[in-house]
Scaffold this motif. Structure first.
Motif, PDB file in Angstrom:
ATOM      1  N   ARG A   1      20.480  26.247  -3.453  1.00 24.98           N
ATOM      2  CA  ARG A   1      21.016  25.317  -4.458  1.00 24.98           C
ATOM      3  C   ARG A   1      21.184  23.919  -3.877  1.00 24.98           C
ATOM      4  N   LEU A   2      21.701  23.847  -2.660  1.00 23.67           N
ATOM      5  CA  LEU A   2      21.937  22.544  -2.051  1.00 23.67           C
ATOM      6  C   LEU A   2      20.641  21.880  -1.606  1.00 23.67           C
ATOM      7  N   SER A   3      19.702  22.676  -1.104  1.00 22.31           N
ATOM      8  CA  SER A   3      18.414  22.118  -0.711  1.00 22.31           C
ATOM      9  C   SER A   3      17.709  21.511  -1.928  1.00 22.31           C
ATOM     10  N   GLY A   4      17.783  22.212  -3.053  1.00 18.67           N
ATOM     11  CA  GLY A   4      17.225  21.672  -4.294  1.00 18.67           C
ATOM     12  C   GLY A   4      17.913  20.393  -4.714  1.00 18.67           C
ATOM     13  N   GLY A   5      19.213  20.321  -4.462  1.00 16.18           N
ATOM     14  CA  GLY A   5      19.969  19.115  -4.785  1.00 16.18           C
ATOM     15  C   GLY A   5      19.514  17.914  -3.976  1.00 16.18           C
ATOM     16  N   VAL A   6      19.134  18.148  -2.714  1.00 17.12           N
ATOM     17  CA  VAL A   6      18.617  17.053  -1.885  1.00 17.12           C
ATOM     18  C   VAL A   6      17.317  16.517  -2.480  1.00 17.12           C
ATOM     19  N   GLY A   7      16.474  17.438  -2.962  1.00 20.48           N
ATOM     20  CA  GLY A   7      15.232  17.017  -3.612  1.00 20.48           C
ATOM     21  C   GLY A   7      15.488  16.117  -4.806  1.00 20.48           C
TER      22      GLY A   7
ATOM     23  N   MET B   1       0.836  -1.207   0.000  1.00 26.38           N
ATOM     24  CA  MET B   1       0.000   0.000   0.000  1.00 26.38           C
ATOM     25  C   MET B   1       0.868   1.253   0.000  1.00 26.38           C
ATOM     26  N   ALA B   2       0.296   2.352  -0.468  1.00 29.12           N
ATOM     27  CA  ALA B   2       1.071   3.587  -0.621  1.00 29.12           C
ATOM     28  C   ALA B   2       1.528   4.156   0.697  1.00 29.12           C
ATOM     29  N   ASP B   3       0.802   3.842   1.792  1.00 27.63           N
ATOM     30  CA  ASP B   3       1.161   4.414   3.082  1.00 27.63           C
ATOM     31  C   ASP B   3       1.968   3.453   3.946  1.00 27.63           C
ATOM     32  N   GLN B   4       2.483   2.378   3.359  1.00 30.29           N
ATOM     33  CA  GLN B   4       3.289   1.412   4.082  1.00 30.29           C
ATOM     34  C   GLN B   4       4.707   1.374   3.519  1.00 30.29           C
ATOM     35  N   PHE B   5       5.695   1.384   4.444  1.00 30.68           N
ATOM     36  CA  PHE B   5       7.099   1.444   4.038  1.00 30.68           C
ATOM     37  C   PHE B   5       7.934   0.479   4.871  1.00 30.68           C
ATOM     38  N   ASP B   6       9.108   0.212   4.361  1.00 32.89           N
ATOM     39  CA  ASP B   6      10.084  -0.526   5.171  1.00 32.89           C
ATOM     40  C   ASP B   6      10.688   0.403   6.221  1.00 32.89           C
ATOM     41  N   LEU B   7      10.922   1.656   5.819  1.00 30.90           N
ATOM     42  CA  LEU B   7      11.553   2.629   6.710  1.00 30.90           C
ATOM     43  C   LEU B   7      10.954   4.012   6.494  1.00 30.90           C
ATOM     44  N   ILE B   8      10.681   4.692   7.599  1.00 29.67           N
ATOM     45  CA  ILE B   8      10.306   6.103   7.551  1.00 29.67           C
ATOM     46  C   ILE B   8      11.326   6.883   8.368  1.00 29.67           C
ATOM     47  N   VAL B   9      11.890   7.905   7.763  1.00 25.03           N
ATOM     48  CA  VAL B   9      12.844   8.784   8.438  1.00 25.03           C
ATOM     49  C   VAL B   9      12.140  10.115   8.700  1.00 25.03           C
ATOM     50  N   ILE B  10      12.183  10.584   9.932  1.00 28.69           N
ATOM     51  CA  ILE B  10      11.557  11.856  10.283  1.00 28.69           C
ATOM     52  C   ILE B  10      12.639  12.919  10.399  1.00 28.69           C
ATOM     53  N   GLY B  11      12.681  13.809   9.422  1.00 30.67           N
ATOM     54  CA  GLY B  11      13.705  14.847   9.380  1.00 30.67           C
ATOM     55  C   GLY B  11      14.635  14.642   8.204  1.00 30.67           C
ATOM     56  N   SER B  12      14.904  15.707   7.432  1.00 22.44           N
ATOM     57  CA  SER B  12      15.693  15.559   6.201  1.00 22.44           C
ATOM     58  C   SER B  12      17.009  16.321   6.234  1.00 22.44           C
ATOM     59  N   GLY B  13      17.568  16.495   7.434  1.00 23.45           N
ATOM     60  CA  GLY B  13      18.897  17.094   7.518  1.00 23.45           C
ATOM     61  C   GLY B  13      19.963  16.122   7.047  1.00 23.45           C
ATOM     62  N   PRO B  14      21.245  16.437   7.266  1.00 24.42           N
ATOM     63  CA  PRO B  14      22.331  15.559   6.802  1.00 24.42           C
ATOM     64  C   PRO B  14      22.247  14.148   7.371  1.00 24.42           C
ATOM     65  N   GLY B  15      21.666  14.006   8.568  1.00 20.15           N
ATOM     66  CA  GLY B  15      21.447  12.677   9.099  1.00 20.15           C
ATOM     67  C   GLY B  15      20.319  11.978   8.370  1.00 20.15           C
ATOM     68  N   GLY B  16      19.181  12.662   8.273  1.00 18.36           N
ATOM     69  CA  GLY B  16      17.989  12.066   7.707  1.00 18.36           C
ATOM     70  C   GLY B  16      18.085  11.714   6.242  1.00 18.36           C
ATOM     71  N   TYR B  17      18.502  12.671   5.407  1.00 21.22           N
ATOM     72  CA  TYR B  17      18.480  12.382   3.967  1.00 21.22           C
ATOM     73  C   TYR B  17      19.559  11.380   3.558  1.00 21.22           C
ATOM     74  N   VAL B  18      20.706  11.418   4.215  1.00 19.01           N
ATOM     75  CA  VAL B  18      21.761  10.437   3.919  1.00 19.01           C
ATOM     76  C   VAL B  18      21.302   9.037   4.323  1.00 19.01           C
ATOM     77  N   THR B  19      20.652   8.948   5.478  1.00 23.19           N
ATOM     78  CA  THR B  19      20.124   7.665   5.944  1.00 23.19           C
ATOM     79  C   THR B  19      19.095   7.111   4.966  1.00 23.19           C
TER      80      THR B  19
END
Length: 470
Positions: free
Chosen positions: A93-99, A1-19
């Motif tokens: 520029r960097l925030s857009g790069g994360v996207g 289902m669309a709302d089910q995941f293996d992993l959900i990360v809360i927060g998209s800083g350098p820890g979150g987005y890299v993870t």
């Protein structure tokens, strides 16, 4: 289902987005929740924009030294609005790069504010979107990467107001350059802002509660840095606290009390609070789940696991050191452990710290004092920038590199630096520590000439009585 995941990360800083990216690489269906801007505080209001500001101040400083290099520059000036604008563009520029990285790795980005509720395999994540509607998501694993915010002084009259009393956020986007400034706290954040504003022409005073500035650094390195700061004209008041701030129409009067009981009052246009950070643990539902929290930070093991099944925490919300690269590495360890791999647990002794003031300060491992306190018999090496050809050619001959070794085994226990570009040099010693390098390998390594890195070699040689150029 669309709302089910293996992993959900809360927060998209350098820890979150890299993870999230590493999880996707490992084949996990991954989502990341962000309530503000992709990249978190670091990319948008921390590490990156401050370095852009400091780069402007570095160039401005060099322009005033043009004559030393046989150059001529007339009518030196700056436009603070353009300085800030460049800083914001770098962040954007960097925030857009994360996207783009999220799309590339097929990571679902969920915009909104998350809270946790009891779930089956892991806590359920309920996200309140911009439309104020709640949507529930489930995952086998949930990682908190919610970061931290500026710590404030719990005393009437010392609270930030965004106008005259700033946190780092306001300090990054000044509308006008203040003529005078008080910085409360001399850790990395405080000293970087003090360095920027002083270089750009403000009269800056730094107040530090401990008996020296940069209190987490090696005492000798901190003392060298303080000497350079004072030579530049920074006013440093250590062993002191700000007792009161009286706001006027266009200025703030600060009452400063030292440990010996003496008081003084100074008047400045702006005040920056830089007394540390505290984890974003509120309004997440942690209390209802029974998650252990200690002094504003989620308690975890060496792999990021909390005491609640399926819930993990990484980065600033999980405690010091509060560094972006620590968060990223901690997240990778966490998600690889979840995936059934066998990563090494987090070892904070191998996390380098960098302060981008002028001169720069960088370190990794134990200070000389902490090594001795831990029971080591140590050998200590030092090499000054004034003995290095590249440093002299750059016009940056004020600095020091210091290394600390276990006298019995030759193990590199710590390295500490102050001077030009040391934030780039420190990585060499960090790699050496991870590889469990001894003095022998470092002595036999060939360092290119002419480079600043030669001082790293000489510092090792000095610890064993073999230094060449002093």
């Amino acid at each position: 289902m669309a709302d089910q995941f293996d992993l959900i990360v809360i927060g998209s800083g350098p820890g979150g987005y890299v993870t999230a990216i590493r999880a996707a690489q490992l084949g996990m269906k991954t989502a990341i929740v962000e309530r503000d801007q992709l990249g978190g505080i670091c990319l948008n209001w921390g590490c990156i924009p401050t370095k852009a500001l400091l780069r402007s101040s570095e160039i401005y400083h060099l322009m005033h030294r043009a004559d030393e290099f046989g150059l001529s520059v007339k009518d030196i000036s700056f436009d603070i609005k353009k300085v800030v604008e460049r800083s914001r563009k770098v962040s954007g520029r960097l925030s857009g790069g994360v996207g783009m990285l999220m799309k590339k790795n097929k990571i679902t980005v969920i915009e909104g504010t998350a809270r946790l509720e009891k779930g089956a395999a892991a806590p359920k994540v309920v996200v309140t979107g911009k439309d104020k509607k709640d949507t529930a998501y489930t995952a086998k694993h949930v990682i908190l990467a919610t970061g931290a915010r500026a710590r404030t002084i719990p005393q009437a009259g010392l609270e930030p107001d965004g106008k005259q009393i700033w946190t780092y956020r306001e300090a990054m986007v000044p509308e006008d350059m203040p003529k005078s400034l008080l910085v409360i706290g001399s850790g990395a954040i405080g000293i970087e802002f003090a360095s920027f504003y002083h270089t750009m022409g403000a009269d800056v005073t730094v107040v530090e509660m401990m008996d020296r500035v940069l209190p987490v650094e090696d005492e000798e390195i901190a003392a060298f840095a303080a000497k350079q700061f004072k030579k530049q004209g920074l006013n440093l008041i250590t062993g002191a606290q700000v007792e009161k701030l009286d706001k006027g129409a266009k200025s703030v009067k600060a009452t400063i009390k030292t440990k010996d009981g003496k008081s003084q009052t100074i008047e400045v246009e702006k005040v920056i609070l830089a007394i540390g950070i505290t984890g974003n643990v509120e309004n997440l539902g942690l209390e209802d789940l029974g998650v252990k929290v200690d002094r504003g930070h989620v308690v975890i093991d060496g792999y990021g696991a909390t005491n609640v099944k399926g819930l993990y925490a990484i980065g600033d919300v999980a405690g010091p050191p509060w560094l972006a690269h620590k968060a990223s590495h901690e997240g990778i360890i966490c998600v690889e452990k979840i995936a059934g791999q066998n990563p090494h647990p987090m070892d904070t002794s191998n996390i380098p710290g960098c302060t981008y003031c002028h001169p720069q300060v960088a370190s990794v491992g134990l200070t000389e004092a902490k090594a001795r306190d831990a029971g080591y018999e140590v050998k200590v090496g030092r090499f000054p920038f004034v003995g290095n050809g590249k440093a002299i050619a750059l016009g940056e001959d004020q600095g020091l590199i210091k290394t600390v070794f276990d006298a019995k085994t030759g193990e590199l226990l710590g390295a500490h630096m102050v001077g030009a570009e040391v934030t780039e040099l420190i990585q060499g010693f960090m790699v050496g520590k991870v590889l469990e390098t001894t003095e022998q390998e470092l002595m036999h390594a060939i360092f290119p000439h002419p480079t600043l890195s030669e001082m790293m070699h000489e510092s090792v040689l000095d610890a064993y009585g073999r230094v060449i150029h002093i």
